[in-house]
Every structure is written in C-alpha cells, then in structure tokens.
Scaffold this motif. Structure first.
Motif, mmCIF file in Angstrom:
data_model
loop_
_atom_site.group_PDB
_atom_site.id
_atom_site.type_symbol
_atom_site.label_atom_id
_atom_site.label_comp_id
_atom_site.label_asym_id
_atom_site.label_seq_id
_atom_site.Cartn_x
_atom_site.Cartn_y
_atom_site.Cartn_z
ATOM 1 N N UNK A 353 -13.439 20.659 16.042
ATOM 2 C CA UNK A 353 -14.376 19.958 15.010
ATOM 3 C C UNK A 353 -14.671 18.615 15.437
ATOM 4 N N UNK A 354 -15.436 18.324 16.331
ATOM 5 C CA UNK A 354 -15.188 16.954 16.857
ATOM 6 C C UNK A 354 -16.249 16.224 15.940
ATOM 7 N N UNK A 355 -17.048 16.669 14.971
ATOM 8 C CA UNK A 355 -18.038 16.244 14.030
ATOM 9 C C UNK A 355 -17.417 15.385 13.154
ATOM 10 N N UNK A 356 -15.971 15.884 12.601
ATOM 11 C CA UNK A 356 -15.542 15.355 11.265
ATOM 12 C C UNK A 356 -14.973 14.282 11.367
ATOM 13 N N UNK A 357 -15.084 13.196 10.638
ATOM 14 C CA UNK A 357 -14.483 12.006 10.674
ATOM 15 C C UNK A 357 -13.719 11.553 9.537
ATOM 16 N N UNK A 358 -12.832 10.559 9.559
ATOM 17 C CA UNK A 358 -11.988 10.504 8.538
ATOM 18 C C UNK A 358 -12.783 9.898 7.341
ATOM 19 N N UNK A 359 -12.705 10.507 6.172
ATOM 20 C CA UNK A 359 -13.064 10.112 5.000
ATOM 21 C C UNK A 359 -12.434 9.731 3.622
ATOM 22 N N UNK A 360 -12.985 9.103 2.678
ATOM 23 C CA UNK A 360 -12.369 8.715 1.521
ATOM 24 C C UNK A 360 -11.081 7.526 1.747
ATOM 25 N N UNK A 361 -11.102 6.964 2.663
ATOM 26 C CA UNK A 361 -10.173 5.872 2.841
ATOM 27 C C UNK A 361 -10.980 4.431 2.832
ATOM 28 N N UNK A 362 -10.089 3.542 1.758
ATOM 29 C CA UNK A 362 -10.887 2.394 1.405
ATOM 30 C C UNK A 362 -9.945 1.195 1.994
ATOM 31 N N UNK A 363 -10.269 0.840 3.222
ATOM 32 C CA UNK A 363 -9.588 -0.404 3.925
ATOM 33 C C UNK A 363 -9.108 -1.409 2.873
ATOM 34 N N UNK A 364 -7.712 -1.858 3.314
ATOM 35 C CA UNK A 364 -7.116 -2.910 2.621
ATOM 36 C C UNK A 364 -7.532 -4.232 3.387
ATOM 37 N N UNK A 365 -7.574 -5.274 2.587
ATOM 38 C CA UNK A 365 -8.184 -6.570 3.146
ATOM 39 C C UNK A 365 -7.079 -7.708 3.172
ATOM 40 N N UNK A 366 -7.033 -8.562 4.258
ATOM 41 C CA UNK A 366 -5.728 -9.477 4.158
ATOM 42 C C UNK A 366 -6.087 -10.487 3.060
ATOM 43 N N UNK A 367 -7.262 -10.814 2.710
ATOM 44 C CA UNK A 367 -7.323 -11.626 1.389
ATOM 45 C C UNK A 367 -6.754 -11.007 0.221
ATOM 46 N N UNK A 368 -6.689 -9.584 0.018
ATOM 47 C CA UNK A 368 -5.858 -9.007 -1.125
ATOM 48 C C UNK A 368 -4.738 -9.280 -1.047
ATOM 49 N N UNK A 369 -4.200 -8.963 0.457
ATOM 50 C CA UNK A 369 -2.495 -9.343 0.643
ATOM 51 C C UNK A 369 -2.106 -10.494 0.205
ATOM 52 N N UNK A 370 -2.775 -11.407 0.579
ATOM 53 C CA UNK A 370 -2.318 -13.159 0.360
ATOM 54 C C UNK A 370 -2.817 -13.460 -1.221
ATOM 55 N N UNK A 371 -3.471 -12.600 -1.711
ATOM 56 C CA UNK A 371 -3.650 -13.042 -3.108
ATOM 57 C C UNK A 371 -2.388 -12.727 -3.852
ATOM 58 N N UNK A 372 -1.726 -11.782 -3.532
ATOM 59 C CA UNK A 372 -0.342 -11.154 -4.035
ATOM 60 C C UNK A 372 0.528 -12.411 -3.549
ATOM 61 N N UNK A 373 0.652 -12.315 -2.314
ATOM 62 C CA UNK A 373 1.739 -13.439 -1.700
ATOM 63 C C UNK A 373 1.646 -14.868 -2.492
#
Length: 394
Positions: A353-373
């Motif tokens: 099934x080569x046409x299927x791609x990963x779906x439903x994933x929302x990438x994290x961003x570094x600015x979100x990481x550093x907002x917490x830090x």
C-alpha cells in the motif's frame, strides 16, 4: 527571574562533538536547539575533568558561532576560542543567582560540579533525556550505568529543576525517586520538536525498488538484529522482489557483532545497505521516499527520527513502548519489538500500500518546548504538583 534574564549554558557536549568529528546523536541535536534559543543571552560553560570555566560574553559568542556552524578544522577553531577564554573566569558576583542549564548529561554526577554550583550560588537545571542505563543496564557498559545513576541521583538531590522530554521518562523518574527515598524536585515535561527536514528533491534516492529506512546508532538497544532477521526471511520469501532495507547510523562502543549477519550473508547484502552517515539533504530524500521508517527499538527516552518521519508524512512502524504511544498521537503502527511475525506483516502491508501516508500527526514546535522551559526556569516552584497530577507538556 524573568524569561529574558541571562543564563549560563553548558556547551561541553557540543565542544566534544565538534572536537571528535562524530555524527550528532539525538541528545546532541537537542543541545543545538538550546544553543539556538538561548545564545542571545547566554554565557558558555565548559567542563573538562572537573575543571569548570564560564566564558565572558564576547568569547562565549565566538564559541557559539563555531559550534553552530560546523566546518573543516573544528579542532583548531575550538582550540583558538578556548585557549585564551579559559584563562580568566567571571567574578563570582556576576554569575551568582543565574540559571545554569545542563542539557547534555555532562558531569553532573561529579561532586566537584555541585560544589562549583553551590560556590557560585547558581540555580542548576538539568535535562534528563532518559533513565535507560538505570532501568535497562543490559544496554549500557557498566561504567555508563554507574555514571548515569550518579547523574539521576545528583539531579534529584541538588537540581533547582529537572527538564524532561516525555511523561514516560517523568514516570520512570518518579518511580526511581520513590524507590530510593530521594526528593523529587520541580520538573517540567516539554516534548521535543525534532528538526524540520529540508524539502525533498523530486528525484528519489538512487534506489531501483521500494525501500524501508531505519535511522539509529548501531547498538543492541536499537534492535537491528530483528530487522536483519526479518530481511533474511523476506529474501527467502520474495527473492528478487524483496524491498531494500537502508540502515543509517554510526557504529558505537556496543556495536559488537550486530552487523555480522549482513557481513556473512551475500544474499542479505543484496537487499540491505548500511550508511554510517549521510547529509541532511540525502536523509530528507530517504525519509520522504521510504515506504516506512522502521524503529524496532527496545527502550527510548523520546525518539526524534520517529516524530520527524511522522511530521514529513512518512509512515512509521515502531515498537510499542509507552513513550512512542505518548508522542505518536496514534499516527504510527506500533508492534511488540519481539514479535518478528508482527513486523513481517506490517512491512508487507506497507509494501503493498505505497500510497498511504502518515495522517493525523500534529508536529510539535521548538517554540512550544521553550515556552514551557522559559516559564519553568523563571518559577520552578509553580511546576510542583501533587504526586497524582502530571505537569502538562508543550
């Protein structure tokens, strides 16, 4: 302390990386992200065998430039920046009270390190990327187990705060502290973002057939033997129609005979390729055009290739581990890392099934990481929670 206050950033691990010329690991890449974020207001800290120096702002900036832009002659460039800068150290009152960030697991198991932090009245924050040598000592050398045990215990006993990349590691840390009767200081869970892959070239990599990709240091914990066993089985079953397996990863002190089946089996060599390293552009092409990223790891603290592949839309087949369930957002196919039959079924399904791609994933961003830090180092006490609650991740 507000979020714009000066900080001390330990860059010892990045200095060692540039000096050795080795390929960066996941922890090295996180250290680089912290350098990019904090360098406008950071002074560099460098440690060597118990000798600790804080560079003044101007030489700090020069060293940061070298570390951010690796180039030929790194040893000479690093030596030039450190030779004069390490002679003098800032007056104690100029760094007293500052947050000290150690992101690279560097030497905070040593008593001299904590004596230095107390002497200068610093506020130490340590990033614990994982507890793997403590929880899974079979995957590390005895010396590494002893040192990491010392890091974890020392961080629990003396940190102003501990930064963690996943709730899975936070759970392990809390269980370890309770078992040892050690205090659990304030901690913040901030998911890592990984790197944004460069745009994939329209031309696929030089592969004349479908291929699968594994990006990991060649070591027992990464479970490459399962993949080699699987590909030997596929070669017997599919013959010339066997997809190619591309392994990208440097060897290490525990590599041992992991690749021995590949070296001893010419038939397997026809279907498996190992690259000790490849440039970012080539890795992006491999990631974008692979039928799936394969990650049969036995233990992880996070898993940057895992989230980077999902962010690129590449299907991921990985081990069913708590941390990968946590960060995968249900977008990956997770399988028992000991179940060869399950891995075979998943790989064959991805091949068909080569046409299927990963779906439903929302990438994290570094600015979100550093907002917490940033909030954490400004007020770690605000991150204390009852044991029944968790600290929300970025």
């Amino acid at each position: 302390m507000d979020s714009g206050a000066p900080v001390l950033l330990d860059v010892t691990r990045l200095v060692a990386l540039g000096w050795s010329g080795r390929q960066p690991t996941g922890i090295d890449r996180v250290c680089r992200a912290y350098l990019r974020h904090f360098r406008p207001r950071a002074q560099a800290v460098v440690q060597h065998r118990g000798v600790i120096r804080v560079l003044e702002p101007v030489p700090s900036a020069a060293l940061f430039d070298v570390l951010e832009h690796p180039a030929p002659g790194m040893r000479r460039r690093i030596a030039r920046q450190l030779s004069a800068a390490l002679i003098a150290r800032p007056a104690r009152e100029r760094i007293a009270g500052r947050a000290y960030l150690n992101i690279g697991h560097t030497d905070f198991d040593l008593p001299v390190h904590h004596g230095w932090a107390r002497q200068h009245r610093l506020r130490p924050f340590y990033f614990l990327h994982d507890l793997i040598p403590v929880v899974h000592p079979e995957f590390s050398r005895p010396h590494a187990v002893r040192r990491h045990l010392g890091r974890v215990e020392s961080a629990l006993e003396s940190a102003e705060g501990i930064i963690l990349g996943s709730h899975a590691v936070a759970d392990e840390l809390a269980a370890f502290a309770a078992a040892r009767g050690l205090p659990l200081p304030p901690f913040a869970v901030a998911h890592l973002a990984g790197e944004t892959l460069p745009p994939a070239a329209s031309q696929p990599p030089a592969e004349n057939r479908p291929f699968f990709l594994c990006v990991a240091t060649i070591e027992p914990r990464k479970n490459h033997r399962l993949l080699l066993d699987l590909w030997a089985r596929l070669a017997t079953r599919l013959g010339d129609d066997t997809p190619r397996l591309v392994l990208v990863g440097q060897t290490g002190p525990l590599t041992g005979d992991i690749l021995a089946p590949l070296a001893a089996n010419p038939a397997l060599q026809a279907h498996v390729t190992h690259h000790a390293a490849c440039c970012d552009a080539e890795l992006a092409r491999l990631m974008h055009h692979a039928r799936a990223l394969l990650m049969p790891t036995l233990a992880e603290g996070f898993g940057l290739p895992f989230v980077e592949a999902l962010a690129a839309g590449t299907p991921v087949i990985a081990s069913d581990l708590p941390v990968l369930r946590e960060i995968g957002q249900g977008a990956a196919c997770l399988i028992d890392p000991a179940c060869l039959d399950g891995w075979e079924q998943a790989v064959l399904a991805a091949l068909e099934q080569p046409a299927q791609r990963a779906k439903g994933f929302v990438p994290r961003r570094w600015d979100g990481h550093f907002e917490v830090v940033e909030r954490f180092i400004a007020d770690p006490a605000a991150f204390r929670r009852p044991s029944s609650e968790r600290v929300l991740a970025a």
